[in-house]
Design a protein around this motif. Structure first.
Motif, PDB file in Angstrom:
ATOM      1  N   ASN B 147     -14.344  -5.081   3.879  1.00 44.83           N
ATOM      2  CA  ASN B 147     -12.963  -5.240   3.587  1.00 44.83           C
ATOM      3  C   ASN B 147     -11.770  -4.176   3.631  1.00 44.83           C
ATOM      4  O   ASN B 147     -10.924  -4.209   3.093  1.00 44.83           O
ATOM      5  N   ARG B 148     -12.334  -3.164   4.424  1.00 45.57           N
ATOM      6  CA  ARG B 148     -11.310  -2.089   4.789  1.00 45.57           C
ATOM      7  C   ARG B 148     -10.362  -2.635   5.868  1.00 45.57           C
ATOM      8  O   ARG B 148     -10.485  -3.359   6.404  1.00 45.57           O
ATOM      9  N   LEU B 149      -9.067  -1.792   5.784  1.00 45.04           N
ATOM     10  CA  LEU B 149      -8.113  -2.027   6.653  1.00 45.04           C
ATOM     11  C   LEU B 149      -8.411  -1.778   8.242  1.00 45.04           C
ATOM     12  O   LEU B 149      -8.522  -2.421   9.063  1.00 45.04           O
ATOM     13  N   MET B 150      -9.373  -0.471   8.311  1.00 45.61           N
ATOM     14  CA  MET B 150      -9.723  -0.184   9.790  1.00 45.61           C
ATOM     15  C   MET B 150     -10.976  -0.753   9.840  1.00 45.61           C
ATOM     16  O   MET B 150     -12.041  -0.545   8.705  1.00 45.61           O
ATOM     17  N   LEU B 294      -5.002   7.020  10.417  1.00 44.74           N
ATOM     18  CA  LEU B 294      -4.608   6.938   9.012  1.00 44.74           C
ATOM     19  C   LEU B 294      -3.898   5.440   8.841  1.00 44.74           C
ATOM     20  O   LEU B 294      -3.098   4.968   9.755  1.00 44.74           O
ATOM     21  N   MET B 295      -4.313   4.747   7.822  1.00 47.80           N
ATOM     22  CA  MET B 295      -4.005   3.268   7.680  1.00 47.80           C
ATOM     23  C   MET B 295      -3.769   3.077   6.071  1.00 47.80           C
ATOM     24  O   MET B 295      -4.489   3.530   5.131  1.00 47.80           O
ATOM     25  N   ALA B 296      -2.590   2.623   5.899  1.00 46.63           N
ATOM     26  CA  ALA B 296      -2.183   2.168   4.348  1.00 46.63           C
ATOM     27  C   ALA B 296      -1.360   1.065   4.198  1.00 46.63           C
ATOM     28  O   ALA B 296      -0.653   0.697   5.220  1.00 46.63           O
ATOM     29  N   GLU B 297      -1.744   0.486   3.152  1.00 42.20           N
ATOM     30  CA  GLU B 297      -1.291  -0.936   3.054  1.00 42.20           C
ATOM     31  C   GLU B 297      -0.983  -1.252   1.499  1.00 42.20           C
ATOM     32  O   GLU B 297      -1.825  -0.622   0.647  1.00 42.20           O
ATOM     33  N   PHE B 324      -8.723   9.430  19.521  1.00 45.32           N
ATOM     34  CA  PHE B 324      -9.496   8.801  18.624  1.00 45.32           C
ATOM     35  C   PHE B 324     -10.339   7.924  19.410  1.00 45.32           C
ATOM     36  O   PHE B 324      -9.577   6.691  19.851  1.00 45.32           O
ATOM     37  N   ILE B 325     -11.433   7.987  19.336  1.00 49.04           N
ATOM     38  CA  ILE B 325     -12.300   7.078  20.381  1.00 49.04           C
ATOM     39  C   ILE B 325     -13.547   6.540  19.153  1.00 49.04           C
ATOM     40  O   ILE B 325     -14.261   7.448  18.639  1.00 49.04           O
ATOM     41  N   ASN B 326     -13.661   5.464  19.062  1.00 44.65           N
ATOM     42  CA  ASN B 326     -14.274   4.680  18.213  1.00 44.65           C
ATOM     43  C   ASN B 326     -15.474   3.619  18.531  1.00 44.65           C
ATOM     44  O   ASN B 326     -15.121   2.538  18.405  1.00 44.65           O
ATOM     45  N   PRO B 327     -16.664   4.267  19.330  1.00 45.51           N
ATOM     46  CA  PRO B 327     -17.420   3.241  19.833  1.00 45.51           C
ATOM     47  C   PRO B 327     -18.158   2.320  18.871  1.00 45.51           C
ATOM     48  O   PRO B 327     -18.716   1.192  19.144  1.00 45.51           O
ATOM     49  N   ILE B 328     -18.229   2.677  17.332  1.00 43.55           N
ATOM     50  CA  ILE B 328     -18.941   1.360  16.560  1.00 43.55           C
ATOM     51  C   ILE B 328     -17.876   1.034  15.978  1.00 43.55           C
ATOM     52  O   ILE B 328     -18.516  -0.046  15.053  1.00 43.55           O
ATOM     53  N   GLY B 329     -16.672   1.027  16.040  1.00 42.46           N
ATOM     54  CA  GLY B 329     -15.665   0.179  15.519  1.00 42.46           C
ATOM     55  C   GLY B 329     -14.657  -0.492  16.439  1.00 42.46           C
ATOM     56  O   GLY B 329     -14.750  -0.672  17.351  1.00 42.46           O
ATOM     57  N   GLU B 330     -13.605  -1.122  15.642  1.00 36.69           N
ATOM     58  CA  GLU B 330     -12.654  -1.745  16.349  1.00 36.69           C
ATOM     59  C   GLU B 330     -11.178  -1.150  16.323  1.00 36.69           C
ATOM     60  O   GLU B 330     -10.358  -2.067  16.449  1.00 36.69           O
TER      61      GLU B 330
END
Lengths: 318, 514
Positions: B147-150, B294-297, B324-330
């Motif tokens: 349930n993380r933001l990113m 960086l994400m914050a909420e 920032f390249i993230n092949p295992i995430g979205e």
């Protein structure tokens, strides 16, 4: 005819005299209209009239024909209305690039007949206008139990086309100016509901296939023949189909209407691989519709209508 | 950051897990309790099996490749028989295997190929002991996002969607601690059906090492993620991230940070890579690393009054650097936005009104501006739901969407209209999907879809169901219903759909099972 002869004879005589006078005026105007000899006149007169509900159902409307706009499509459907009703709509094509079409119609119920009259006008950007006026009535020839009936209707229809001739036609000696033609014809319609949830219809517009002008300056006005069938399921949903023949062109129209738990009916339809849709809100004393239709690729017709009832009979669902 | 190789990371993770396992086991063994004697009852042992046949025949107008030529986006959409078997014992051992016939290659090759051989499609062997779990898995969706933001790890990401195979170890302490390590190999999709689908030796292909640990307390939480992806000869991606949260003013402030590069030794500027000198209140993101996100909420901020209902606000900030390249995430690349969402739930109405305003900038386009999204949701009499939404973005034309859904015992209809003010002309889209229940088994449905004033799509279908035993559906039209609805409603930049006339016959038959 189950017309009551016991009362209202004098009213009827005066009404008939008024209708006869109106017919005479239209016929006189039609005969006296002198066809100007020129090129550039409209190729055809588009006599088909689409109400908002008809548009939302992709034209599959004649077997349903349940509002006053039935006077333009299938006069027999006027028996699905009642009391006193007034209808007005406006449709525009291509954000103003196509015709702008407005209609107004009113009807009332008397002597077990439903009378209606209405006019429509299409305006094009080049100044051409196509107007029609229809007046007619519908009657139930047979009435069965549980809502089955056989109704017939007829209407006189007057058409008028007007256009601008910006340049004079020298060979034919026609000066520049605005010209107009008139024509008179009639429509007939039948509607059969052998069972309360099945509706069959047959109607024809411009029965005499009259046109405007004469000779080589004739502007044709095609006859339109429609027949179709509809399934009406407990006022919850309708499925309708209409086959239409106009000027040798055959088209099939499929429509679907579904009433939600709130008095909102969603409509959708398809013809010639183009889709149509819209919604109609039934507020009891009034109904309002917003519809769209795909006239061609990247060309949309959108419109809205309002219908107001006085003494709306209970047989028309709310 | 020190230069650490991928293999060293894996070795360190294994050692770390072993140490923690020993510590936790020792602690647990010291707690002689009645719980241990009351172990899981033998009645939990058992097995189950099941089988399903699914078939789709599609006749398209152009009819090449009949009948296996549907534009499937999934490897298991068409003709196949699936048989599954699962056995478990005492809650500590679980074995699952699913075999299937039929496999479609799409995406890997330019042509559409169908093979009908039988192979092992999915499976796992897992065991748990004193809260610790380990599992050997084969092409399952095991990755979790907590349930993380990113979405730093996602089963739908570019790499993991290849459905790899490997080992997953999860350690849970008696308290709020969590430690997991996952190793997976991703071979070519086209070779997954070879050797009856058994996993290939992890010699070639891409490998994933993923280490996650965290702690969650009632008032705060913290987590760490380390991952790298690569083959024997090179790294493709190395990612590390921190996440944390704490309660504040009745809500929760969540902050997540991650960096990604092709190799571990490519990270520069220390652990966070933040350039404080370049950072300012007007341009906070200027000091953040270009290979970071960086994400914050601040969630859960709300007030309630008896007369007016509930109000809430959710402020947030999202930044993703342009490298920032993230092949295992979205997590997307190259944007920064700060936003504030406000919402109101009236006390006496089944309604929700929300307004989201954002300041967004995209590095690739070197453009940005204000964005506003308004939503009105209503539930009306009889369960009719209607939603009205509007999108306004600086530099773009507005988009308006209205939708209605009504579902009852007799009919189901969902309709949506959307107006894209596309400049010069307005593009109008409309979709309606409706179905009528005819008796208990039959259902007649149809849909119509106008896409951006340009093309009309339609379909009609007839469906018959036999309880849970079978479903057979025949449909005809020039598009597949269900594909356009979500896109029309949620994607303001929906592309045009291409469609071919087709007649389809789909059957799903339950072969049996326990």
């Amino acid at each position: 005819l189950r017309v009551s002869l016991e009362k209202g004879n004098s009213d009827r005589r005066s009404s008939i005299r008024a209708v006869a006078a109106w017919l005479a005026a239209v016929l006189t105007a039609s005969v006296l209209a002198v066809p100007p000899a020129h090129a550039g006149q409209p190729e055809r007169f588009d006599g088909t009239v689409s109400s908002t509900r008809s548009t939302g159902l992709a034209g599959a409307f004649s077997p349903l024909a349940d509002d006053i706009s039935a006077i333009f499509v299938n006069p027999a459907g006027l028996m699905n209305t009642g009391g006193i009703a007034v209808y007005a709509d406006y449709l525009e094509t291509g954000g103003g690039a196509g015709p702008r079409e407005g209609k107004f119609a009113a009807g009332f119920e008397m002597w077990d007949l439903v009378f209606a009259a209405g006019g429509s006008q299409k305006s094009y950007d080049d100044g051409t206008t196509e107007g029609q006026f229809s007046a007619g009535f519908a009657i139930n020839l047979l009435t069965g139990s549980a809502g089955s009936f056989l109704s017939a209707g007829g209407a006189l229809r007057a058409g008028r086309v007007a256009f601008d001739l910006p340049e004079p036609c020298v060979p034919c000696g026609t000066p520049a100016g605005r010209y107009s033609y008139n024509a008179l014809t009639a429509d007939l319609g039948l509607m059969i509901r052998p069972l309360p949830f099945i509706s069959l219809s047959l109607s024809t517009e411009n029965i005499s296939e009259t046109g405007f002008g004469s000779g080589e300056y004739h502007i044709p006005w095609d006859r339109t023949v429609r027949y179709g069938a509809a399934w009406l399921h407990e006022d919850r949903f309708t499925i309708s189909w209409e086959h239409r023949s106009t000027g040798g062109r055959e088209t099939d129209h499929f429509g679907f209407g579904l009433r939600t738990a709130i008095p909102l009916e969603l409509m959708a339809g398809m013809t010639s691989e183009r889709v149509y849709g819209g919604a109609r809100w039934d507020g009891g004393r009034w109904r309002a519709s917003a519809v769209f239709g795909q006239e061609a690729e990247s060309v949309i017709t959108a419109g809205a209508s309002i219908e107001v009832f006085f003494n709306r009979p209970a047989r028309i669902y709310q | 950051v020190r230069v650490i190789s991928r293999r060293k990371i894996a070795a360190c993770a294994a050692v770390l897990i072993a140490l923690i396992t020993a510590a936790l086991s020792g602690a647990a063994l010291g707690r002689e309790s009645a719980d241990e004697t009351a172990a899981a009852p033998d009645t939990l042992s058992g097995y189950r099996w099941g089988g399903v046949y699914e078939g789709l025949i599609r006749l398209r107008e152009d009819a090449w490749g009949f009948p296996w030529n549907d534009p499937a986006d999934y490897s298991h959409l068409t003709d196949r028989i699936s048989l599954m078997f699962e056995a478990r014992h005492g809650g500590w051992f679980d074995f699952f295997v699913k075999g299937t016939t039929g496999h479609r290659y799409d995406g890997d090759r330019w042509w559409d190929t169908y093979e009908s051989g039988i192979f092992i499609d999915q499976g796992h062997i897992s065991g748990s002991w004193r809260g610790q779990e380990a599992s050997l898995f084969l092409r399952e969706r095991i990755f979790r996002n907590r349930n993380r933001l990113m979405m730093l790890i996602s089963n739908d990401s570019r790499l993991i969607r290849k459905r790899g195979e490997g080992l997953d170890i999860s350690l849970s302490a008696p308290g709020p601690f969590l430690l997991t390590w996952t190793g997976a190999a991703f071979g070519p999709v086209s070779e997954q059906t070879e050797n009856f689908g058994l996993p290939a030796p992890p010699i070639e292909g891409e490998f994933l090492n993923l280490l996650e640990c965290g702690i969650r307390r009632p008032s705060w939480s913290a987590g760490l993620t380390l991952a790298d992806v690569g083959s024997d000869i090179s790294n493709e991606s190395a990612t590390y991230g921190l996440d944390g949260g704490f309660r504040a003013a009745g809500g929760d402030i969540i902050i997540e940070f991650a960096r990604a590069a092709q190799r571990w030794d490519e990270f520069e500027g220390g652990f966070f890579g933040i350039d404080l000198d370049a950072m300012s209140w007007e341009n906070f993101s200027a000091g953040l690393p270009s290979d970071g996100t960086l994400m914050a909420e601040w969630t859960g901020l709300g007030w309630k009054t008896e007369s007016s209902g509930r109000f809430g606000i959710t402020p947030g900030y999202r930044y993703s650097g342009d490298t920032f390249i993230n092949p295992i995430g979205e997590v997307g690349t190259g944007f920064v936005e700060s936003y504030l969402e406000t919402w109101w739930k009236p006390a006496k109405l089944a309604a929700l009104i929300s307004l989201k305003a954002a300041d967004r900038y995209r590095y690739a386009a070197s453009a940005g501006g204000g964005v506003m999204e308004t939503t009105l949701w209503l539930r009306l009499r009889g369960g009719v739901e209607t939603t009205a939404r509007a999108f306004f973005a600086e530099g773009y034309r507005p988009v308006y969407i209205v939708s209605v859904v009504d579902d009852n015992s007799l009919t189901r209809v969902q309709a949506a209209g959307r107006l894209d003010d596309a400049g010069g002309t307005s593009e109008f889209s409309f979709i309606t999907e409706a179905g009528i229940n005819i008796g208990r088994r039959w259902r007649l449905g149809g849909s119509m879809y106008l896409e951006r004033s340009d093309r009309g799509f339609y379909s009609a279908d007839l469906e018959v169901r036999g309880g849970h035993r079978y479903i057979v559906r025949a449909s005809a039209g020039n598009y597949i219903p269900g594909t356009a609805w979500a896109r029309l409603n949620h994607d303001p930049e929906a592309p045009l759909t291409l469609g071919d006339k087709a007649i389809s016959l789909y059957a799903r038959i339950w072969l049996g099972g326990i």
